[in-house]
Design a protein around this motif. Structure first.
Motif, PDB file in Angstrom:
ATOM      1  N   GLY A  81       1.185 -27.630  12.999  1.00  0.00           N
ATOM      2  CA  GLY A  81       0.418 -26.967  11.955  1.00  0.00           C
ATOM      3  C   GLY A  81       0.041 -27.885  10.816  1.00  0.00           C
ATOM      4  N   CYS A  82      -0.021 -29.202  11.089  1.00  0.00           N
ATOM      5  CA  CYS A  82      -0.259 -30.155   9.997  1.00  0.00           C
ATOM      6  C   CYS A  82      -1.349 -31.168  10.344  1.00  0.00           C
ATOM      7  N   GLY A  83      -2.208 -30.811  11.286  1.00  0.00           N
ATOM      8  CA  GLY A  83      -3.190 -31.768  11.763  1.00  0.00           C
ATOM      9  C   GLY A  83      -4.382 -31.961  10.853  1.00  0.00           C
ATOM     10  N   ALA A 107      -6.141 -39.344  12.917  1.00  0.00           N
ATOM     11  CA  ALA A 107      -7.193 -38.349  12.696  1.00  0.00           C
ATOM     12  C   ALA A 107      -8.456 -38.712  13.476  1.00  0.00           C
ATOM     13  N   TYR A 108      -8.852 -39.969  13.410  1.00  0.00           N
ATOM     14  CA  TYR A 108     -10.092 -40.366  14.088  1.00  0.00           C
ATOM     15  C   TYR A 108      -9.918 -40.380  15.602  1.00  0.00           C
ATOM     16  N   TRP A 114     -11.737 -34.743  20.609  1.00  0.00           N
ATOM     17  CA  TRP A 114     -12.310 -33.403  20.449  1.00  0.00           C
ATOM     18  C   TRP A 114     -13.828 -33.428  20.578  1.00  0.00           C
ATOM     19  N   ALA A 115     -14.451 -34.470  20.042  1.00  0.00           N
ATOM     20  CA  ALA A 115     -15.918 -34.553  19.996  1.00  0.00           C
ATOM     21  C   ALA A 115     -16.514 -35.242  21.221  1.00  0.00           C
ATOM     22  N   GLU A 116     -15.717 -35.458  22.253  1.00  0.00           N
ATOM     23  CA  GLU A 116     -16.201 -36.184  23.436  1.00  0.00           C
ATOM     24  C   GLU A 116     -17.479 -35.533  23.985  1.00  0.00           C
ATOM     25  N   GLY A 117     -18.480 -36.359  24.214  1.00  0.00           N
ATOM     26  CA  GLY A 117     -19.746 -35.849  24.729  1.00  0.00           C
ATOM     27  C   GLY A 117     -20.762 -35.532  23.653  1.00  0.00           C
ATOM     28  N   ARG A 118     -20.305 -35.533  22.385  1.00  0.00           N
ATOM     29  CA  ARG A 118     -21.214 -35.309  21.266  1.00  0.00           C
ATOM     30  C   ARG A 118     -21.415 -36.605  20.489  1.00  0.00           C
ATOM     31  N   GLY A 164      -5.260 -30.407  14.642  1.00  0.00           N
ATOM     32  CA  GLY A 164      -3.863 -30.210  14.999  1.00  0.00           C
ATOM     33  C   GLY A 164      -3.699 -29.045  15.952  1.00  0.00           C
ATOM     34  N   GLU A 165      -4.377 -27.931  15.650  1.00  0.00           N
ATOM     35  CA  GLU A 165      -4.337 -26.780  16.558  1.00  0.00           C
ATOM     36  C   GLU A 165      -4.889 -27.161  17.921  1.00  0.00           C
ATOM     37  N   TRP A 166      -5.974 -27.927  17.919  1.00  0.00           N
ATOM     38  CA  TRP A 166      -6.580 -28.360  19.185  1.00  0.00           C
ATOM     39  C   TRP A 166      -5.605 -29.211  19.979  1.00  0.00           C
ATOM     40  N   TRP A 167      -4.951 -30.173  19.324  1.00  0.00           N
ATOM     41  CA  TRP A 167      -3.989 -31.048  19.991  1.00  0.00           C
ATOM     42  C   TRP A 167      -2.815 -30.250  20.554  1.00  0.00           C
TER      43      TRP A 167
END
Length: 258
Positions: A81-83, A107-108, A114-118, A164-167
């Motif tokens: 919960g700290c991402g 972070a990067y 997360w942004a793969e493909g964009r 963080g939620e995504w990870w």
């Protein structure tokens, strides 16, 4: 016998809270410490040059640093919960430019996954300038960390994604953010880990002792934001990474290798 150790940490409340006792000579048997405060992008670069004996860096920078440094199992920032957050101005869904805190930050790394493909244009910006820059329209979005979780709304910003939620959804593991490293051949890692754990215990046992020190470095944060920051980032993994923590670090490094 150590004369004095050079230490580089951020001025953020979690670091100053954790290292207060060590910096102020309150850990029995620990050597004197000369401390430098700097953003993580600066410490990542400095560590690559071997400039500090103990240094706080991004976990994502480890592949460039482990030839000179050893990872310590305590003192860092890792949790749930700290991402990092991707933030934008209210109503702005057309994101092309993103301000980031550093190319070798955790972070990067998470943002890239997360942004793969964009496709985005990124610019490295000092952490404290990211939210004002997004609010002013200099960037379409910003990648923010630390206390920004509690303050981004004040800049008229909204969270596009909690990385963080995504990870955690992807891996089931806590998120490794900042690591503490000890310089090989200079610092005994076992001894350093004991000094840092003692400093953590002192902070937990005497939370008011570090108050003035923490606030003096907290970059205009209110006391309640400082308290939330410490409560979130100083946790069980700060005292010891444990099995979950080590698994999270390995998962992040696997992601870095791809």
């Amino acid at each position: 016998m150590y004369v004095a150790l050079s230490l580089a940490i951020s001025p953020c409340p979690n670091d100053t809270f954790v290292f207060h006792a060590l910096v102020h000579g309150l850990v029995p048997g620990a050597p004197p410490v000369d401390v430098t405060y700097a953003d993580v992008d600066i410490t990542n670069t400095a560590a690559e040059k071997g400039e500090y004996d103990l240094v706080k860096v991004s976990y994502a920078a480890l592949p460039w640093l482990l030839d000179k440094y050893e990872l310590l199992p305590c003192g860092g920032a890792l949790g749930r919960g700290c991402g990092p957050l991707v933030v934008t101005r209210e109503g702005n869904s057309n994101v092309k430019t993103v301000a980031i805190p550093g190319e070798r930050t955790t972070a990067y790394l998470l943002f890239r996954q997360w942004a793969e493909g964009r496709s985005f244009e990124t610019e490295v910006v000092p952490f404290h300038e990211i939210m004002p820059g997004v609010a002013a329209g200099q960037f379409d979005a910003g990648l923010v960390i630390h206390e920004a979780r509690f303050t981004y709304q004040r800049h008229g910003l909204t969270a596009l994604q909690d990385l963080g939620e995504w990870w955690e959804a992807e891996t089931g593991l806590p998120i490794p953010l900042g690591a503490i490293l000890a310089r090989r051949g200079v610092v005994d890692p076992a001894a350093a880990a004991e000094w840092i754990r003692a400093s953590v215990r002192h902070a937990w046992d005497n939370p008011e002792a570090s108050r003035d020190y923490v606030l003096s470095h907290a970059q205009e944060m209110e006391r309640d934001v400082v308290d939330q920051h410490i409560a979130l980032y100083v946790n069980e993994y700060t005292a010891d990474l444990g099995d979950d923590g080590h698994a999270a670090v390995k998962a992040l490094l696997r992601a870095q290798a791809h």
